[in-house]
Enzyme design. Structure first.
Site, PDB file in Angstrom:
ATOM      1  N   SER A   1      50.193  55.705  45.756  1.00 16.19           N
ATOM      2  CA  SER A   1      50.561  54.824  44.643  1.00 16.19           C
ATOM      3  C   SER A   1      51.453  55.566  43.658  1.00 16.19           C
ATOM      4  O   SER A   1      51.075  56.593  43.100  1.00 16.19           O
ATOM      5  CB  SER A   1      49.303  54.331  43.927  1.00 16.19           C
ATOM      6  OG  SER A   1      49.645  53.837  42.656  1.00 16.19           O
TER       7      SER A   1
ATOM      8  N   LYS B   1      63.020  47.259  37.828  1.00 12.62           N
ATOM      9  CA  LYS B   1      61.818  47.157  36.987  1.00 12.62           C
ATOM     10  C   LYS B   1      61.151  48.521  36.821  1.00 12.62           C
ATOM     11  O   LYS B   1      60.815  48.921  35.712  1.00 12.62           O
ATOM     12  CB  LYS B   1      60.855  46.139  37.624  1.00 12.62           C
ATOM     13  CG  LYS B   1      59.545  45.961  36.894  1.00 12.62           C
ATOM     14  CD  LYS B   1      58.895  44.635  37.228  1.00 12.62           C
ATOM     15  CE  LYS B   1      58.115  44.636  38.529  1.00 12.62           C
ATOM     16  NZ  LYS B   1      56.846  45.376  38.482  1.00 12.62           N
ATOM     17  N   SER B   2      60.950  49.230  37.918  1.00 15.47           N
ATOM     18  CA  SER B   2      60.275  50.537  37.833  1.00 15.47           C
ATOM     19  C   SER B   2      61.061  51.499  36.949  1.00 15.47           C
ATOM     20  O   SER B   2      60.490  52.224  36.131  1.00 15.47           O
ATOM     21  CB  SER B   2      60.151  51.155  39.232  1.00 15.47           C
ATOM     22  OG  SER B   2      59.292  50.396  40.027  1.00 15.47           O
TER      23      SER B   2
ATOM     24  N   GLY C   1      50.922  45.708  35.764  1.00 13.54           N
ATOM     25  CA  GLY C   1      50.155  46.859  36.219  1.00 13.54           C
ATOM     26  C   GLY C   1      50.876  48.170  35.936  1.00 13.54           C
ATOM     27  O   GLY C   1      50.252  49.182  35.591  1.00 13.54           O
TER      28      GLY C   1
ATOM     29  N   ARG D   1      60.151  53.243  33.072  1.00 13.25           N
ATOM     30  CA  ARG D   1      60.185  54.695  32.888  1.00 13.25           C
ATOM     31  C   ARG D   1      61.227  55.103  31.857  1.00 13.25           C
ATOM     32  O   ARG D   1      61.043  56.059  31.109  1.00 13.25           O
ATOM     33  CB  ARG D   1      60.433  55.381  34.240  1.00 13.25           C
ATOM     34  CG  ARG D   1      59.186  55.316  35.151  1.00 13.25           C
ATOM     35  CD  ARG D   1      59.554  55.428  36.607  1.00 13.25           C
ATOM     36  NE  ARG D   1      58.421  55.531  37.504  1.00 13.25           N
ATOM     37  CZ  ARG D   1      57.709  54.475  37.962  1.00 13.25           C
ATOM     38  NH1 ARG D   1      58.003  53.251  37.584  1.00 13.25           N
ATOM     39  NH2 ARG D   1      56.711  54.676  38.818  1.00 13.25           N
TER      40      ARG D   1
ATOM     41  N   ASP E   1      56.570  46.017  47.704  1.00 13.72           N
ATOM     42  CA  ASP E   1      56.854  44.794  46.938  1.00 13.72           C
ATOM     43  C   ASP E   1      57.671  43.778  47.740  1.00 13.72           C
ATOM     44  O   ASP E   1      57.801  42.621  47.334  1.00 13.72           O
ATOM     45  CB  ASP E   1      57.595  45.144  45.642  1.00 13.72           C
ATOM     46  CG  ASP E   1      56.704  45.917  44.679  1.00 13.72           C
ATOM     47  OD1 ASP E   1      55.466  45.829  44.802  1.00 13.72           O
ATOM     48  OD2 ASP E   1      57.240  46.623  43.804  1.00 13.72           O
TER      49      ASP E   1
ATOM     50  N   LYS F   1      47.404  43.378  44.375  1.00 13.18           N
ATOM     51  CA  LYS F   1      48.617  43.209  43.556  1.00 13.18           C
ATOM     52  C   LYS F   1      48.372  42.081  42.546  1.00 13.18           C
ATOM     53  O   LYS F   1      47.234  41.723  42.298  1.00 13.18           O
ATOM     54  CB  LYS F   1      49.825  42.938  44.465  1.00 13.18           C
ATOM     55  CG  LYS F   1      50.221  44.166  45.293  1.00 13.18           C
ATOM     56  CD  LYS F   1      50.741  45.273  44.404  1.00 13.18           C
ATOM     57  CE  LYS F   1      51.013  46.544  45.167  1.00 13.18           C
ATOM     58  NZ  LYS F   1      51.350  47.660  44.286  1.00 13.18           N
TER      59      LYS F   1
ATOM     60  N   ARG G   1      42.594  43.771  38.105  1.00 16.25           N
ATOM     61  CA  ARG G   1      43.194  44.763  39.027  1.00 16.25           C
ATOM     62  C   ARG G   1      42.527  46.124  38.836  1.00 16.25           C
ATOM     63  O   ARG G   1      42.204  46.519  37.724  1.00 16.25           O
ATOM     64  CB  ARG G   1      44.704  44.819  38.807  1.00 16.25           C
ATOM     65  CG  ARG G   1      45.340  43.503  39.240  1.00 16.25           C
ATOM     66  CD  ARG G   1      46.824  43.528  39.101  1.00 16.25           C
ATOM     67  NE  ARG G   1      47.431  44.499  39.986  1.00 16.25           N
ATOM     68  CZ  ARG G   1      48.711  44.850  39.922  1.00 16.25           C
ATOM     69  NH1 ARG G   1      49.492  44.285  39.019  1.00 16.25           N
ATOM     70  NH2 ARG G   1      49.210  45.725  40.760  1.00 16.25           N
TER      71      ARG G   1
END
Ligand code: S3P
Length: 430
Positions: free
Chosen positions: A169, A22-23, A96, A27, A316, A343, A124
């Protein structure tokens, strides 16, 4: 709002390839849109969160080709200044990552944009990103002085700042790295406890004016990014449900192929090993991302402690690790994890409530939980609290349940892992 029935007990056995990370998928889209030329990614994660980033970029004129079901995106990037003012709000659902990373990109644009999300995302905290971006020169408005979406951002002329990433973060760091590519002067970010470094890997591979010196990152104005093409590694955070599930149930035996093993993401494997898990890891590739195979066999685990410095490398995976701790022999202490409270839901609360409901011995602490392992869970009705990882973790808990765990409100699973249930049934052996 659908509910799912997970009938226990069971084991996981068989081969498995997790969906794309996902990350990295977020990107890939952002870097692709800002590069000059065509980027092609295979194994792109077709989950709601990443599709929100894709849609938002399209609304700003990015040329992205994606046919649902192909897990392939082609991005025809037209450069750092190619995005156009959106003709409508950028709706980012539950994501997020989309909101925080896009804020960084938008800070460097010369137009207004409004970012919105679902009720969870609208609650959030965004100040962690909007405050340093304002210091760089962006104008951002939103409830509680720019802390909550909807957020209105007007980018413009930015200047570099020095920033200490105290929350470790990756989303904050990445937002500032994006903005730093548009700023006059250097943007310097210090990070004592490292967070995931996917953005840094993209910056390097695409030729940004970027340096890493120990704990310090420095980014400078970047006029041009090279397009990139790659197969996106499998998401270790999605694989975690099957890695932890297999590790904690004797008789399980799962081989996970093509999974991302980026060292800033593998804290969960270290914790499981400390708990006595039987795991073998083989690294196949190291650049631009580390990738390999994990073989897990089930056994009764032992309790352990997880402390602050480990949290970013397994943030996570904590909900599902709490399930393993609730079954492990002896006591486990999770501490320094207050980030879990902000989260998609308050994951300390959601997991403690749910684990108690299925017979675990868990105590909620301000920054984690104290858990005494039991041998089996029992069936019960639990709630996802609208959080995908809480929902999937409770599905995995059923492996050790005498009875059925009914998870309510499970549509949220599609935010990160639409094919979770298929993979679950494929690996489940009763
Ligand atoms: C992410 C970073 C983490 C993680 C999230 C994805 C990213 O959040 O929890 O799921 O892609 O950068 P934080 O960086 O806010 O801890």
């Amino acid at each position: 709002m659908s509910q799912l029935f997970f009938q226990g007990p069971g084991q996981f056995r068989g081969p498995y390839s997790p969906p794309g990370d996902k990350s990295i998928s977020h990107r890939a889209l952002l870097f692709g849109a800002l590069a000059e030329g065509k980027s092609v990614y295979e194994n792109f994660l077709e989950a709601e969160d990443c599709l929100h980033t894709l849609e938002a970029l399209k609304v700003m004129g990015a040329d992205i080709l994606h046919e649902k079901g192909t897990r392939r995106v082609q991005i025809y990037g037209k450069g750092m200044h190619s995005l156009a003012a959106p003709h409508k709000e950028l709706y980012l659902g539950n994501s997020g990552t989309s909101m925080r990373l896009l804020l960084g990109v938008l800070a460097g644009q010369r137009f207004d944009a409004v970012l919105t999300g679902d009720p969870s995302l609208s609650h959030r905290p965004m100040r962690r990103v909007t405050e340093p971006l304002k210091l760089m020169g962006a104008q951002i408005k939103g409830r509680d002085n720019g802390n909550f979406a909807p957020l209105m951002i007007h980018g413009g002329k930015l200047r570099g700042i020095e920033f200490d990433n105290k929350l470790s973060s990756a989303q904050v760091k990445s937002a500032l790295l994006f903005a730093g590519m548009y700023a006059e002067g250097k943007t310097i970010i210090r990070e004592v406890v490292p967070s995931r470094d996917h953005t840094e890997r993209f910056l390097r591979a695409s030729g940004a004016s970027f340096r890493i010196d120990g704990e310090t990152l420095a980014i400078e104005k970047t006029e041009k990014l090279q397009p990139l093409s790659a197969r996106i590694a499998g998401d270790i955070s999605s694989a975690a449900f099957f890695i932890v599930g297999a590790a904690m149930t004797p008789g399980s035996d799962v081989v996970i192929y093509d999974v991302g093993l980026n060292p800033t993401r593998t804290g969960m494997l270290d914790v499981l090993k400390r708990m006595g898990a039987r795991i073998e890891i083989q690294v196949q590739e190291t650049m631009p991302e580390v990738l390999g195979t994990i073989h897990v066999w089930g056994t009764r685990l032992k309790g352990t402690g997880i402390k602050h410095s480990e949290i970013p490398s397994l943030i996570d995976e904590l909900p599902v690790l709490m399930v393993a701790m609730a079954l492990a022999e002896g006591e486990s202490l999770l501490s320094g994890a207050s980030e879990l409270r902000v989260k998609e839901t308050d994951r300390i609360h959601s997991m403690v409530q749910n684990l108690k409901a299925i017979g675990a011995s868990v105590e909620e602490l301000p920054d984690g939980s104290l858990i005494r392992g039991v041998e089996v869970f029992h069936g019960a009705e639990v709630d996802s609290f609208g959080d995908h990882r809480t929902a999937m973790s409770m599905g995995v808990a059923s492996l050790a349940a005498r009875g059925t765990i009914v998870v309510k409100n499970t549509d949220c699973i599609a935010t990160s892992y639409p094919s979770f249930l298929d993979d679950y049934h494929h690996l489940l052996k009763s």
